[in-house]
Design an enzyme around this catalytic site. Structure first.
Site, PDB file in Angstrom:
ATOM      1  N   THR A 162       0.868  -1.188   0.054  1.00 32.72           N
ATOM      2  CA  THR A 162       0.142   0.032  -0.070  1.00 32.72           C
ATOM      3  C   THR A 162       0.821   1.238  -0.189  1.00 32.72           C
ATOM      4  O   THR A 162       1.290   1.723  -1.059  1.00 32.72           O
ATOM      5  CB  THR A 162      -0.848   0.033   0.967  1.00 32.72           C
ATOM      6  OG1 THR A 162      -0.440  -0.195   2.511  1.00 32.72           O
ATOM      7  CG2 THR A 162      -1.966  -1.087   1.207  1.00 32.72           C
ATOM      8  N   LYS A 205       3.725  -6.711   4.118  1.00 32.03           N
ATOM      9  CA  LYS A 205       3.353  -5.606   3.655  1.00 32.03           C
ATOM     10  C   LYS A 205       3.228  -4.616   5.366  1.00 32.03           C
ATOM     11  O   LYS A 205       2.663  -4.980   6.262  1.00 32.03           O
ATOM     12  CB  LYS A 205       2.474  -5.180   3.030  1.00 32.03           C
ATOM     13  CG  LYS A 205       1.138  -5.710   3.390  1.00 32.03           C
ATOM     14  CD  LYS A 205       0.263  -4.526   4.050  1.00 32.03           C
ATOM     15  CE  LYS A 205       0.365  -3.270   3.419  1.00 32.03           C
ATOM     16  NZ  LYS A 205      -0.473  -2.229   4.559  1.00 32.03           N
ATOM     17  N   THR A 241      -1.840  -1.373   8.435  1.00 31.98           N
ATOM     18  CA  THR A 241      -1.997  -2.821   8.767  1.00 31.98           C
ATOM     19  C   THR A 241      -0.730  -3.539   8.334  1.00 31.98           C
ATOM     20  O   THR A 241      -0.002  -3.152   7.213  1.00 31.98           O
ATOM     21  CB  THR A 241      -2.909  -3.419   7.815  1.00 31.98           C
ATOM     22  OG1 THR A 241      -4.321  -2.636   7.950  1.00 31.98           O
ATOM     23  CG2 THR A 241      -3.126  -4.955   7.941  1.00 31.98           C
ATOM     24  N   GLU A 267       6.537   4.619   7.497  1.00 30.70           N
ATOM     25  CA  GLU A 267       5.873   6.037   6.842  1.00 30.70           C
ATOM     26  C   GLU A 267       6.521   7.113   7.128  1.00 30.70           C
ATOM     27  O   GLU A 267       6.454   7.678   8.257  1.00 30.70           O
ATOM     28  CB  GLU A 267       4.513   6.128   6.902  1.00 30.70           C
ATOM     29  CG  GLU A 267       3.641   5.263   5.970  1.00 30.70           C
ATOM     30  CD  GLU A 267       2.229   5.168   6.744  1.00 30.70           C
ATOM     31  OE1 GLU A 267       1.750   5.828   7.472  1.00 30.70           O
ATOM     32  OE2 GLU A 267       1.280   4.317   5.956  1.00 30.70           O
ATOM     33  N   ASN A 324       0.206  11.241   6.888  1.00 35.68           N
ATOM     34  CA  ASN A 324      -0.936  10.836   7.458  1.00 35.68           C
ATOM     35  C   ASN A 324      -1.991  11.890   7.674  1.00 35.68           C
ATOM     36  O   ASN A 324      -2.979  11.678   8.203  1.00 35.68           O
ATOM     37  CB  ASN A 324      -0.394  10.344   8.980  1.00 35.68           C
ATOM     38  CG  ASN A 324       0.250   9.007   8.852  1.00 35.68           C
ATOM     39  OD1 ASN A 324      -0.568   7.948   8.499  1.00 35.68           O
ATOM     40  ND2 ASN A 324       1.532   8.969   9.313  1.00 35.68           N
ATOM     41  N   SER A 373      -6.018   6.836   4.926  1.00 36.63           N
ATOM     42  CA  SER A 373      -5.393   5.714   4.834  1.00 36.63           C
ATOM     43  C   SER A 373      -6.124   4.928   6.193  1.00 36.63           C
ATOM     44  O   SER A 373      -6.479   5.591   6.909  1.00 36.63           O
ATOM     45  CB  SER A 373      -3.961   5.570   4.779  1.00 36.63           C
ATOM     46  OG  SER A 373      -3.753   6.349   5.981  1.00 36.63           O
TER      47      SER A 373
END
Lengths: 383, 383
Positions: free
Chosen positions: A146, A168, A179, A259, A378, A383
């Site tokens: 993702t 992932k 996730t 991230e 974010n 998301s």
């Protein structure tokens, strides 16, 4: 070097149209046997996504024959209709493989509250089933990405058997909102009960000690399947050690791809009274936004480390704590010691070492710094 | 409208040279009597600064005659020498006022691990003692500012008596790393035991429910002093209500001035089984970096709210949760409901309402969003 490296597995990754970009978004991993032992762990979040609710039932008998995973939608908080979609996906996989749906684990990742189009999903399953191959591992790992910037794969070799894995995520098993989905394969002969014990031992010191942002996902799933195709039965100790190595390798790949992160931070607590207390202390530092922002700013702010330690219930003397950053003992007996300007935080890897002087236990928790890019990723995108 | 509004108090704020800018950095607040009843609460952090260790002893007998506060250095993790500095400051105040040092509360705020020059501090105390006046409240409130953009003062009027208060901080009592210091005065006649009960009741629903970044300070202190100068003894109920109003007013001023924040977020949990469970649920959302970043991005991401609720031990049915943002019920019975695009997050004030459907208790926790400016302020400067 992917999940199809061990014998007895096929996989595929296809574009089912769930991602608006047209990228691969549906993966299928199939255990071709001769054994179908499995073990799984799921998010500890009480608000679980529909695929988790389904898969928790699937894994109860220790038999899993296939795992189907989609990105582009988490199918969480989508109600009974969302659960029917998960069920339909499992049935479609089962039909295509001539197995029972109750042996099919389903994983989804993406936005909460978003239900994917069921027809798209079912067409994707059909395409993936048709594309299954013993070389399909790399595409499967691509299809579950993702916000990941790279696909995460691992292989660990045993004596005549091996372990493959894909993951992932930009977070961790518990807690993590981004996730984490992990599928691990092995061609060793490993009974389900041994697999389960090995998986819990391996995740406890790997995924469970990643804490990139303190948030816990609704969809996290780790499933390991053993095909027995090598015909070799390793000792439980050997298998557990190899599985821990595979999980740690994937966990470090997740950490490095978190991230918006600028640093990977390993927080090690030494001389705790118990391992749980060592984890509690390291995790408290890993969750301090102020400490994580200081690392981003390359500021060896050990005061923020001590302030975090003070929020825990671990045994220690508040007047006798030592703290090192990148090997420089900036604080000894709770007072300033070596010069903090000697701490070089320009590299990506940062170590924090805390000495509680209260016992013999130790633990490391890994986290990332708090950066502008984290806030951007974010806040700018759902998301 | 400051802490010197109630009768029987003098105060001063001076520049002692602790701040490199030359700004006011030392404050003194003195109760001139005739009564000297007091109550205090301190940070729950086990790693407490030297002034907290000192002041905890001072307040034990319910008598406080003066509070001396400095910005420019937290005097935390500065060892025995730091404690001696705190003690010397209290002795200097006591000498100047002709009272005992054991009746002098000391508060410090600034960088952990940094000890201020003792001579600077003592000279500042002498200057502040000389400058004491019944109009000095405003300057005292100025002198305790650090990253605060405005001074925080409040006054609440009773029937013939009043309450005054000042606060500094960009956080909250527990938890908060950006130290919160609060001094409250009243000319009502209030015995120490009543003051203590009133202060605990007031902070429980005000400062304790601010959670701007989940970090807990080493220096937080709230002290209330009653001079009895009005000669009026309010009922405990009336006094507690007025004190709660003063604390809530100061808490909201702290919330609005939180470092780098773009939104003030009130998270209210309804129909919880107990008030503690309502607080746990609201606080879990207040600590979700992902949710806080989404608010900064003006994204009504209710999935991140549900994911946070799921990490708690509160009683609820995961399949029957309702969530509203700014009055729009974006989630009902744990499925998408009203259109989230109807949620306008352009204003500073955001409300999140969670219905657990499990009882009659409720609670609100206040927090801020996670912004680029927060990362900047906490990474670019040591604090």
């Amino acid at each position: 070097m992917t999940i199809t490296h061990p014998s007895g597995f096929t996989a595929a990754g296809v574009a089912a149209g769930l991602k608006s970009t047209g990228a691969l978004d549906l993966a299928l991993v199939v255990n071709q046997g001769p054994t179908f032992d499995s073990a799984s762990v799921f998010t500890a979040n009480r608000c679980k996504a529909n695929p988790v609710l389904w898969s928790q039932e699937v894994v109860k008998d220790g038999v899993v024959r296939a795992v189907v995973l989609n990105s582009g939608g988490a199918n969480c908080y989508t109600g009974p209709e969302g659960f029917r979609t998960t069920h339909a996906v499992a049935e479609k996989v089962a039909d295509g493989l001539g197995i029972g749906a109750i042996d099919v684990v389903v994983c989804s990742t993406g936005l909460i509250g978003l239900a994917n189009d069921r027809d798209d999903l079912l067409a994707g399953v059909a395409a993936a089933t048709a594309a299954l191959s013993a070389d399909g591992g790399a595409q499967a790992a691509q299809a579950i990405m993702t916000t990941d910037s790279v696909a995460k794969n691992t292989v660990v070799e045993g004596a005549g058997w091996s372990i493959g894995g894909m993951a992932k995520g930009a977070g961790m098993l518990a807690p993590a909102l981004a996730t984490m989905l992990v599928v691990i394969t092995t061609d060793a002969v490993v009974p389900a009960a041994v697999l389960d014990a090995a998986l819990r031992a391996a995740t406890r010191v790997s995924f469970d000690r990643l804490d990139s942002d303190g948030c816990m996902s609704t969809n996290d799933t780790v499933t390991v399947m053993a095909s027995g195709a090598s015909g070799i039965t390793p000792t439980p100790e050997d298998f557990t050690a190899a599985l821990a190595q595979a999980c740690t390798d994937l966990a470090m790949q997740l950490l490095k791809d978190a991230e918006g992160a600028d640093h990977e931070i390993a927080i090690t607590t030494l001389h705790a009274a118990t391992e749980d207390e060592a984890v509690e202390v390291s995790r408290s530092v890993a969750r301090s936004n102020l400490f994580k922002a200081a690392v981003f700013g390359r500021d060896p702010n050990w005061g923020r480390v001590l302030a975090s330690i003070g929020t825990t219930s671990a045994r220690f003397d508040p007047a006798d704590l030592d703290v090192a950053m990148n090997g420089v003992w900036v604080c000894r007996t709770s007072t300033p010691a070596e010069d903090p300007t000697g701490v070089d935080l320009t590299g990506r890897e940062v170590s924090v070492t805390i000495d509680l002087k209260s016992g013999d236990a130790r633990a490391t928790v890994w986290t990332n710094d708090l950066t502008h890019a984290y806030v951007h990723e974010n806040s700018a995108y759902s998301s």
